[in-house]
Every structure is written in C-alpha cells, then in structure tokens.
Design an enzyme around this catalytic site. Structure first.
Site, PDB file in Angstrom:
ATOM      1  N   SER A 105       0.828  -1.201   0.000  1.00 58.42           N
ATOM      2  CA  SER A 105       0.000   0.000   0.000  1.00 58.42           C
ATOM      3  C   SER A 105       0.861   1.249   0.000  1.00 58.42           C
ATOM      4  O   SER A 105       1.917   1.287   0.611  1.00 58.42           O
ATOM      5  CB  SER A 105      -0.931   0.037   1.208  1.00 58.42           C
ATOM      6  OG  SER A 105      -1.711   1.227   1.144  1.00 58.42           O
ATOM      7  N   LYS A 148      -4.647  -6.630   3.306  1.00 59.59           N
ATOM      8  CA  LYS A 148      -4.596  -5.512   2.355  1.00 59.59           C
ATOM      9  C   LYS A 148      -5.999  -5.201   1.823  1.00 59.59           C
ATOM     10  O   LYS A 148      -6.362  -4.042   1.633  1.00 59.59           O
ATOM     11  CB  LYS A 148      -3.642  -5.853   1.201  1.00 59.59           C
ATOM     12  CG  LYS A 148      -3.628  -4.830   0.050  1.00 59.59           C
ATOM     13  CD  LYS A 148      -3.217  -3.448   0.528  1.00 59.59           C
ATOM     14  CE  LYS A 148      -2.884  -2.445  -0.552  1.00 59.59           C
ATOM     15  NZ  LYS A 148      -3.720  -2.287  -1.679  1.00 59.59           N
ATOM     16  N   HIS A 185      -7.745  -3.286   4.488  1.00 62.71           N
ATOM     17  CA  HIS A 185      -7.142  -1.946   4.458  1.00 62.71           C
ATOM     18  C   HIS A 185      -7.851  -1.102   3.388  1.00 62.71           C
ATOM     19  O   HIS A 185      -8.235   0.038   3.625  1.00 62.71           O
ATOM     20  CB  HIS A 185      -5.639  -2.064   4.152  1.00 62.71           C
ATOM     21  CG  HIS A 185      -4.997  -0.806   3.648  1.00 62.71           C
ATOM     22  ND1 HIS A 185      -5.197  -0.317   2.376  1.00 62.71           N
ATOM     23  CD2 HIS A 185      -4.152   0.072   4.249  1.00 62.71           C
ATOM     24  CE1 HIS A 185      -4.518   0.812   2.216  1.00 62.71           C
ATOM     25  NE2 HIS A 185      -3.876   1.062   3.336  1.00 62.71           N
ATOM     26  N   ASN A 186      -8.048  -1.680   2.198  1.00 60.26           N
ATOM     27  CA  ASN A 186      -8.695  -0.943   1.117  1.00 60.26           C
ATOM     28  C   ASN A 186     -10.162  -0.666   1.423  1.00 60.26           C
ATOM     29  O   ASN A 186     -10.686   0.380   1.055  1.00 60.26           O
ATOM     30  CB  ASN A 186      -8.577  -1.717  -0.204  1.00 60.26           C
ATOM     31  CG  ASN A 186      -7.177  -1.656  -0.783  1.00 60.26           C
ATOM     32  OD1 ASN A 186      -6.209  -1.434  -0.056  1.00 60.26           O
ATOM     33  ND2 ASN A 186      -7.050  -1.879  -2.061  1.00 60.26           N
ATOM     34  N   GLU A 211     -10.206   2.199   3.641  1.00 61.71           N
ATOM     35  CA  GLU A 211      -9.874   3.346   2.773  1.00 61.71           C
ATOM     36  C   GLU A 211     -11.136   3.848   2.047  1.00 61.71           C
ATOM     37  O   GLU A 211     -11.365   5.057   1.969  1.00 61.71           O
ATOM     38  CB  GLU A 211      -8.819   2.885   1.765  1.00 61.71           C
ATOM     39  CG  GLU A 211      -8.319   3.893   0.781  1.00 61.71           C
ATOM     40  CD  GLU A 211      -7.376   3.230  -0.230  1.00 61.71           C
ATOM     41  OE1 GLU A 211      -7.610   3.387  -1.439  1.00 61.71           O
ATOM     42  OE2 GLU A 211      -6.422   2.536   0.193  1.00 61.71           O
TER      43      GLU A 211
END
Length: 495
Positions: free
Chosen positions: A135, A189, A192-193, A196
């Site tokens: 990232s 990940k 995480h996105n 986001e």
C-alpha cells in the site's frame, strides 16, 4: 547498470509504474536487483531510470530463464502484474526455471483464495510463496510503502532484511511484519482498502456539508483541511484533500475539483471486503455505504433525470447556511468531530472483520501490529492508528474499539456534534450515508436492548423459528395467531 558482475540478491517481474518504483526502491537501499517484463521496452525504461536516479544496482533481463538464473539462491522473485490470470501466466513462465527452496512473492491486490491455491500448486515443486499486500500507491512503492506479506514464513525470512529497509519507517519500526499463513497478507490488504473506501466517503461527506450547507469556498475548505491535518485527524487522506482544493483549472476559471465528473471508479477490493463481512456475519455498514455510494455515483444520467422529475413534482432543496441559519464556525467544528467519530467506526468495522477471519482461518492476526504497520507508507496512514495500536496492546481481545476506555471517552465527547451534523444534513437533503451508517452502528452497538425481539417474534409466527426468553433458559415456540385471535375474542366478550 548494464551487465551484472555477480548474482542479484532479488528479482522483480512486472514493470508497470508500481513495479518500476518498488524495484528502484530496493536497488536504492543497496540490494542488487534483476528486473524482467514481457514487453522489453519496460525493461529498458527501468534500467534508464536506475541510471538516472543514482546509478542504482538494477539489472535488466529479457527472458524468464536469464532473469531467474541471474538471482542468487535461494531465489526470491517479486511479481507485480495484474491480479488473476496474468499472475498464473507469470508464475508458469518463471516456475520452469526456479528450484526447490526458491520463493515467489506476489505484490498485487489479489483475492486471498487465489493466493492459497497458488501456495498449494507451487509447493508440489518445492517452491515457497508469499502473497504480499503493498500500500502507498506509486509514491509509496518508490519511497517506502506499507507491506503486508503472508504465506510461507521461510520465504518471509529470506527477504526480511530487504523488506524492513524498503518499507516506510515510523518511530516504532518499519511498516512491515509477517502477517500470517495462507492468504492472510492479501486479506489484510483487502480490508485496508475497505477502510480506505470508508475514509474517502466520510471525507467527501464532510466536504459536501461544509460546501453546500456552510457555503464554504474551495480556498476556505483547503485551509480547514490543512488545519485539521495538524490535529487529531492528521492523515494522508486529509493532507491530500487540502491540496486538491488548491489546484486551479488550467482549462478555465476556478479550481479543478469543481470540473471533475462526479462518478467514482473502483477496482474491486471494497466489494470483496463487504462480501467477506456478509459471509462472516460481521456488520460493516460504513464500508458498505461507501461502496453503495460508488455504485450510485455511476448512475449520473439517472440522478440528473431524478433531480428534474422531483423538482417538477415540487421538491425544494433547503441548502445553504443562510436558509438554515447555521453558525459557520460551529458547523466546521461539528463536522470535524463527526468525521473523527465516523472514522473510528470505519476502522472498528475493519478490525472486527480481520478478527473474525483470523478466528475462522487460524491466522492468529495481531491487530495492534497491523495498526502499527499502517502508520506509515499506506493510503490510510493516520496519527490515530498509534492509539488503535495501543488499544489492542492494552487488550488484544478487545471486542470493539468503542469499548476501549480512551476511544469510549472520545466517542461520548463527540456524539452531540455528530448528531447535529447528521440531523442538519438530513433536514437539508444532503446525503451523508457514511456518517449516518457510522452513527447507527454506534447507537445499535451501545444499546443493551434492541427491537430484535419483535423481529424474532415475527420469524417464530410465520416460520416457527423459535425464540429464547430473557427470564428462563431454552427455546420456545408460540401459536401467535391463534392466541391473538383468542385474545381478540376475549376482548370482544369483555366489551
């Protein structure tokens, strides 16, 4: 550099901008690297950049065999190609030349189950495999990303020294850690996105309220976001938002942001996050709302038609601080607090999803450590991640960030402002689905008694699904309709 006098320490295949930047980052940290791409012009381009950016130890290779054989054993090869079939094709091209003990590291945004399949497939040849979330975008790849490697622990140990130098550096170490087995790195990940997506939606809602209810100009918005970035909201996304409002349109008057079509694109990781939340029965309404808004933003023509049809039907918009009688200064401070509280909800949902998946898969994820490696390099990097880290260090089994004593205090202090913003937006007809979803999530989670008792009674009436009672153990079923009619008859008799 042209020819390699010795074997490279590591290799990287896939030289789009992310791949080039990560390769140059590795070379800059002093690790000789071989690079390869099917389109040879990309190899030349990367070699030229290495020369121009400091004569870095980066060596171009033009076929899979030469590429693999130019790397010292046990070989570690990072691949950065489009997720899906291109990854399988790249693995097939490389695997013919790799030997037992060598490792493949996929740095793309891959669906975690694809990584788990590939781990099994290459293990037949004795090849190790890591799925590594990366990232930070192109800038992060060049100057220090957040790295989330999962899969073979031995494969991680083989490149640990490289990853720790290449990753973003914060005061408590490099933004990389071994995540866990299987596809855990890709899954982390992905979440995480998802967080986001939630963050970006909430920021856009803060902008919408300040612009359309507060009447703030782009220059005022830029100053406000810059000021917020010096306080508790300090983060990459708040910082870049302040910058966006400052950029003038080179093709006309005013700022560029106002000329951008209001349709948001997406690659799929947000959708995967929401799907996984549903599969695991984890509520993630802020992230889901952000995804729904991206879908609705895509319906530009339909929205324009609806706007026209509803105006013709008599709908009037009550927007603008003058119409509603809003104190601008107070509104700005209220929105800051609402944004902060809503963001905590988004992160809490992401962390709960990670914990649920970790339990299901036996990954043993360290949520405090994940918060730590997100403090630098990545898109959601934010000062308050340090406090999330500390919350999970205080209590690794924390049921939700809300019940951590420090975050609980913050939520309570901000809830009045949060409710004012959401109420004001609703009365003005400005949609704030992320803030509303966050507030509803908070209010639902903190209530010891919900109206779910009525829903369960309905389920028992039409489907005999049974129910539990609050005053005695066991499962119960009631003939609701018969009893209701009997009571009607009784009431009739008394009348």
């Amino acid at each position: 550099m042209e020819a390699s006098p010795a074997l490279s320490r590591i290799g990287l295949a896939g030289l789009a901008v992310m791949g080039q930047n990560l390769a140059l980052n590795i070379a800059e940290k002093g690790f000789p690297i071989s690079v390869y791409n099917r389109t040879t012009s990309k190899v030349d381009e990367t070699v030229d950049r290495a020369h121009n950016e400091g004569n870095l130890p980066l060596f171009g290779q033009y076929n899979p065999r030469d590429f693999v054989l130019s790397i010292q054993r046990p070989r570690s090869v990072i691949i950065l190609v489009k997720a899906g079939a291109p990854v399988d094709q790249t693995i097939a091209a490389l695997a013919d030349h790799l030997e037992p003990g060598d490792a493949i590291i996929d740095g793309g945004n891959e669906w975690y189950e694809n990584t788990e399949r590939r781990i099994r497939e290459v293990s037949d040849r004795g090849i190790l495999y890591l799925g590594m979330g990366v990232s930070g975008g192109e800038e992060g790849a060049r100057n220090g990303p957040s790295l989330m490697p999962g899969g073979s622990h031995q494969a991680y140990l083989n490149v640990q020294d490289i990853l720790h130098k290449v990753a973003a550096q914060v005061e408590d170490g490099a933004c990389v850690t071994y995540i866990g087995e299987g596809g855990s790195g890709n899954f982390v990940k992905m979440v995480h996105n998802g967080i986001e997506y939630g963050d970006m939606q909430l920021i856009s809602e803060a902008y919408d309220v300040l612009k359309n209810i507060g009447g703030l100009s782009n220059s005022e918005l830029s100053e406000i976001f810059a000021e917020w970035n010096r306080g508790e909201l300090e983060s990459f996304l708040i910082e870049i938002t302040a910058d966006i409002f400052r950029v003038k349109d080179e093709h006309g008057d005013g700022e560029l942001v106002d000329k951008i079509l209001d349709k948001t694109g997406m690659k799929g990781t947000g959708k995967w996050t929401v799907q996984q939340a549903a599969e695991l029965s984890v509520a993630a309404p802020t992230i889901a709302a952000s995804l729904d808004c991206r879908y609705l933003s895509g319906l530009k023509e339909e929205r324009e038609s609806a706007d026209k049809a509803l105006r013709e039907a008599g709908l009037k918009e009550e927007v603008g601080s003058a119409k509603i009688g809003v104190d601008k200064r107070r509104l700005i401070d209220d929105v800051r607090q609402a944004l902060y509280a809503s963001k905590i909800c988004s992160y809490a949902q992401g962390m709960n999803l990670l914990r649920a998946k970790s339990i299901e898969k036996g990954w043993n994820l360290d949520l405090g450590e994940l918060a730590r490696i997100w403090k630098g390099g990545c898109i959601i990097r934010a000062v308050f991640l340090d406090r999330i880290k500390k919350a999970y260090r205080r209590n690794p089994n924390l049921a939700s960030l809300f019940v951590d004593p420090e975050f609980a205090k913050e939520m309570v202090q901000r809830q009045a402002a949060w409710r004012r913003v959401v109420g004001l937006a609703i009365s003005a007809g400005i949609s704030t689905p992320g803030m509303c979803a966050s507030l509803s999530y908070f209010d639902t989670y903190r209530r010891s008694r919900l109206p779910a008792n009525l829903v369960q009674a309905q389920r028992d009436l039409f489907g005999a699904h049974t129910y539990e009672r609050i005053d005695r153990p066991g499962l119960f079923h009631t003939e609701w309709t018969k009893l209701a009619r009997n009571s009607d008859a009784n009431v009739g008799a008394f009348n």
